[in-house]
Design an enzyme around this catalytic site. Structure first.
Site, PDB file in Angstrom:
ATOM      1  N   ASN A   9     -22.237 -14.575  10.645  1.00 23.50           N
ATOM      2  CA  ASN A   9     -20.912 -13.950  10.571  1.00 23.50           C
ATOM      3  C   ASN A   9     -20.571 -13.454  11.975  1.00 23.50           C
ATOM      4  O   ASN A   9     -21.130 -12.460  12.436  1.00 23.50           O
ATOM      5  CB  ASN A   9     -20.967 -12.793   9.561  1.00 23.50           C
ATOM      6  CG  ASN A   9     -19.674 -12.000   9.527  1.00 23.50           C
ATOM      7  OD1 ASN A   9     -18.673 -12.374  10.145  1.00 23.50           O
ATOM      8  ND2 ASN A   9     -19.679 -10.892   8.803  1.00 23.50           N
ATOM      9  N   TRP A  10     -19.668 -14.162  12.631  1.00 26.69           N
ATOM     10  CA  TRP A  10     -19.360 -13.837  14.034  1.00 26.69           C
ATOM     11  C   TRP A  10     -18.398 -12.645  14.153  1.00 26.69           C
ATOM     12  O   TRP A  10     -18.076 -12.235  15.249  1.00 26.69           O
ATOM     13  CB  TRP A  10     -18.777 -15.072  14.743  1.00 26.69           C
ATOM     14  CG  TRP A  10     -19.747 -16.214  14.882  1.00 26.69           C
ATOM     15  CD1 TRP A  10     -21.045 -16.262  14.435  1.00 26.69           C
ATOM     16  CD2 TRP A  10     -19.508 -17.480  15.510  1.00 26.69           C
ATOM     17  NE1 TRP A  10     -21.618 -17.467  14.742  1.00 26.69           N
ATOM     18  CE2 TRP A  10     -20.690 -18.238  15.403  1.00 26.69           C
ATOM     19  CE3 TRP A  10     -18.402 -18.055  16.151  1.00 26.69           C
ATOM     20  CZ2 TRP A  10     -20.801 -19.536  15.918  1.00 26.69           C
ATOM     21  CZ3 TRP A  10     -18.518 -19.351  16.665  1.00 26.69           C
ATOM     22  CH2 TRP A  10     -19.696 -20.075  16.548  1.00 26.69           C
ATOM     23  N   LYS A  11     -17.917 -12.159  13.017  1.00 28.81           N
ATOM     24  CA  LYS A  11     -17.014 -10.999  12.996  1.00 28.81           C
ATOM     25  C   LYS A  11     -15.877 -11.189  14.015  1.00 28.81           C
ATOM     26  O   LYS A  11     -15.465 -12.315  14.251  1.00 28.81           O
ATOM     27  CB  LYS A  11     -17.813  -9.714  13.227  1.00 28.81           C
ATOM     28  CG  LYS A  11     -18.971  -9.599  12.220  1.00 28.81           C
ATOM     29  CD  LYS A  11     -19.575  -8.225  12.141  1.00 28.81           C
ATOM     30  CE  LYS A  11     -20.687  -8.226  11.090  1.00 28.81           C
ATOM     31  NZ  LYS A  11     -21.304  -6.930  10.877  1.00 28.81           N
ATOM     32  N   HIS A  97     -16.802  -8.374   2.295  1.00 27.37           N
ATOM     33  CA  HIS A  97     -17.714  -7.766   3.271  1.00 27.37           C
ATOM     34  C   HIS A  97     -17.469  -6.260   3.339  1.00 27.37           C
ATOM     35  O   HIS A  97     -16.328  -5.809   3.209  1.00 27.37           O
ATOM     36  CB  HIS A  97     -17.495  -8.408   4.646  1.00 27.37           C
ATOM     37  CG  HIS A  97     -18.567  -8.032   5.621  1.00 27.37           C
ATOM     38  ND1 HIS A  97     -18.553  -6.835   6.294  1.00 27.37           N
ATOM     39  CD2 HIS A  97     -19.698  -8.676   5.999  1.00 27.37           C
ATOM     40  CE1 HIS A  97     -19.636  -6.771   7.060  1.00 27.37           C
ATOM     41  NE2 HIS A  97     -20.341  -7.871   6.903  1.00 27.37           N
ATOM     42  N   GLU A  99     -17.237  -4.284   5.705  1.00 26.26           N
ATOM     43  CA  GLU A  99     -16.237  -3.865   6.708  1.00 26.26           C
ATOM     44  C   GLU A  99     -14.816  -4.032   6.170  1.00 26.26           C
ATOM     45  O   GLU A  99     -13.920  -3.267   6.512  1.00 26.26           O
ATOM     46  CB  GLU A  99     -16.460  -4.646   8.015  1.00 26.26           C
ATOM     47  CG  GLU A  99     -17.678  -4.120   8.759  1.00 26.26           C
ATOM     48  CD  GLU A  99     -18.457  -5.153   9.547  1.00 26.26           C
ATOM     49  OE1 GLU A  99     -17.918  -6.229   9.846  1.00 26.26           O
ATOM     50  OE2 GLU A  99     -19.646  -4.876   9.849  1.00 26.26           O
ATOM     51  N   GLU A 169     -25.872  -6.680   1.299  1.00 23.79           N
ATOM     52  CA  GLU A 169     -25.848  -6.091   2.636  1.00 23.79           C
ATOM     53  C   GLU A 169     -25.753  -4.567   2.512  1.00 23.79           C
ATOM     54  O   GLU A 169     -24.673  -4.018   2.312  1.00 23.79           O
ATOM     55  CB  GLU A 169     -24.623  -6.598   3.414  1.00 23.79           C
ATOM     56  CG  GLU A 169     -24.615  -8.089   3.640  1.00 23.79           C
ATOM     57  CD  GLU A 169     -23.830  -8.459   4.890  1.00 23.79           C
ATOM     58  OE1 GLU A 169     -24.429  -9.034   5.786  1.00 23.79           O
ATOM     59  OE2 GLU A 169     -22.624  -8.146   4.975  1.00 23.79           O
ATOM     60  N   GLY A 175     -25.517  -3.567  11.643  1.00 30.15           N
ATOM     61  CA  GLY A 175     -25.229  -3.228  13.034  1.00 30.15           C
ATOM     62  C   GLY A 175     -25.952  -1.987  13.532  1.00 30.15           C
ATOM     63  O   GLY A 175     -25.639  -1.463  14.601  1.00 30.15           O
ATOM     64  N   SER A 215     -28.963  -6.227  10.163  1.00 27.77           N
ATOM     65  CA  SER A 215     -29.925  -6.207  11.269  1.00 27.77           C
ATOM     66  C   SER A 215     -31.034  -7.259  11.131  1.00 27.77           C
ATOM     67  O   SER A 215     -32.189  -7.004  11.472  1.00 27.77           O
ATOM     68  CB  SER A 215     -30.517  -4.804  11.441  1.00 27.77           C
ATOM     69  OG  SER A 215     -29.484  -3.883  11.751  1.00 27.77           O
ATOM     70  N   GLY A 236     -25.242 -10.954  11.448  1.00 26.92           N
ATOM     71  CA  GLY A 236     -24.127 -10.548  12.308  1.00 26.92           C
ATOM     72  C   GLY A 236     -24.502 -10.676  13.776  1.00 26.92           C
ATOM     73  O   GLY A 236     -24.481 -11.775  14.342  1.00 26.92           O
ATOM     74  N   GLY A 237     -24.868  -9.565  14.391  1.00 22.67           N
ATOM     75  CA  GLY A 237     -25.140  -9.513  15.844  1.00 22.67           C
ATOM     76  C   GLY A 237     -26.025 -10.637  16.365  1.00 22.67           C
ATOM     77  O   GLY A 237     -25.712 -11.257  17.388  1.00 22.67           O
TER      78      GLY A 237
HETATM   79  P1  13P Z   1     -25.764  -7.239  11.640  1.00 18.30           P
HETATM   80  O1  13P Z   1     -26.680  -8.428  11.512  1.00 18.30           O
HETATM   81  O2  13P Z   1     -25.115  -7.147  12.996  1.00 18.30           O
HETATM   82  O3  13P Z   1     -26.424  -5.981  11.190  1.00 18.30           O
HETATM   83  O4  13P Z   1     -24.533  -7.511  10.630  1.00 18.30           O
HETATM   84  C1  13P Z   1     -24.791  -7.878   9.328  1.00 18.30           C
HETATM   85  C2  13P Z   1     -23.522  -8.315   8.698  1.00 18.30           C
HETATM   86  O5  13P Z   1     -22.622  -7.517   8.469  1.00 18.30           O
HETATM   87  C3  13P Z   1     -23.374  -9.732   8.360  1.00 18.30           C
HETATM   88  O6  13P Z   1     -22.262  -9.946   7.558  1.00 18.30           O
END
Ligand code: 13P
Length: 257
Positions: A9-11, A97, A99, A169, A175, A215, A236-237
């Site tokens: 997920n590149w957000k 998600h 967020e 999640e 994050g 993470s 994510g990251g």
């Molecule tokens: P991180 O891997 O940066 O913690 O993010 C997880 C995420 O929200 C994937 O959708």
């Protein structure tokens, strides 16, 4: 047998050129991968979908979006329909998600509508659920997960469920660098599978893939994947760099259950 699924997920990162570079980098790193053992999905921002689709053309790497609206079309300024995502080359779409729940008013009800609309157009929804820190610390994790699952899946049939992926999640792990322990992840994944079993029967529940997100990095993926109900990861990251994401994918593909 549930096929491992690792999604990035590149957000809200990567311009179009940066996204093309990352997709090309992953293509180079992953060409030796046994795609029969693992499914890989990249979820860039809307603006980069078509270009990344072009890079991924004729590879086994799949494309996904990070959200969708539930109408086929119309006067909905700023929104993107399932048809448009298909048109851009998507097979998957992340829905609900944390967020989006936290910052953009996403509710179980809108998640439910988005799942139905996506399924109608042949997109595979990656349905996100998870508790925040306060909910975990007040022992409400299972209650929140149950609300997310039951509320999001209203009137979705067992047959349709087989065309979905669930992502657990925990918000406190996103994050933050604070990953859930493999035991914590397994406990909730098992809870989700048992709940799905009650709703749809054991046979269906046993086929639904449940990813862990929060993470995930090359250092912890193997241990997480070693757990019986962890079927993949939503990253994510660590998905923003070709070397870390490809290490995660490779390590996940090597875990035999
Ligand atoms: P991180 O891997 O940066 O913690 O993010 C997880 C995420 O929200 C994937 O959708």
């Amino acid at each position: 047998m549930r096929k491992t699924i690792i999604a990035g997920n590149w957000k809200m990162y990567k311009t179009i050129n940066e996204a093309i570079d990352l997709a090309n980098g992953l293509k180079r790193e992953l060409f030796k991968l046994d795609f029969a053992a693992v499914e890989v999905v990249l979820c860039p921002a809307f603006t980069a979908l078509s270009e990344v689709a072009e890079v991924l053309n004729e590879t086994d790497i799949q494309l996904g979006a990070q959200d969708v609206y539930y109408q086929d079309g119309g006067a909905f300024t700023g929104e993107v329909s399932p048809l448009m995502l298909k048109d851009a080359g998507c097979k998957f779409v992340i829905i609900g998600h944390s967020e989006r729940r936290q910052f953009f008013g996403e509710t179980n009800e809108t998640v439910n509508k988005k799942i139905k609309a996506s399924l109608k157009h042949g997109l595979t929804p990656i349905i996100c659920v998870g508790e925040n820190l306060q909910e975990r610390e007040s022992d409400n994790t299972f209650k929140v997960i149950q609300e997310h699952i039951k509320g999001s899946l209203v009137d979705i049939s067992a047959e349709e469920m087989l065309k979905t992926v669930i992502a657990y999640e925990p918000v406190w792990a996103i994050g933050t660098g604070k990953t859930a322990t493999p035991e914590q992840a397994q406990e909730v994944h098992k809870y989700i599978r048992d709940l799905l079993s009650k709703m749809y029967g054991k046979e269906t529940a046993d086929e639904i893939r449940i990813q862990y997100g929060g993470s995930v990095k090359p250092e912890n993926i193997a241990e997480l994947m070693g757990k019986p109900d962890v079927d993949g990861a939503l990253v994510g990251g660590a998905s923003l760099k070709a070397d870390t994401f490809s290490q995660i994918v490779t390590k996940a593909s090597e875990v035999i259950k």
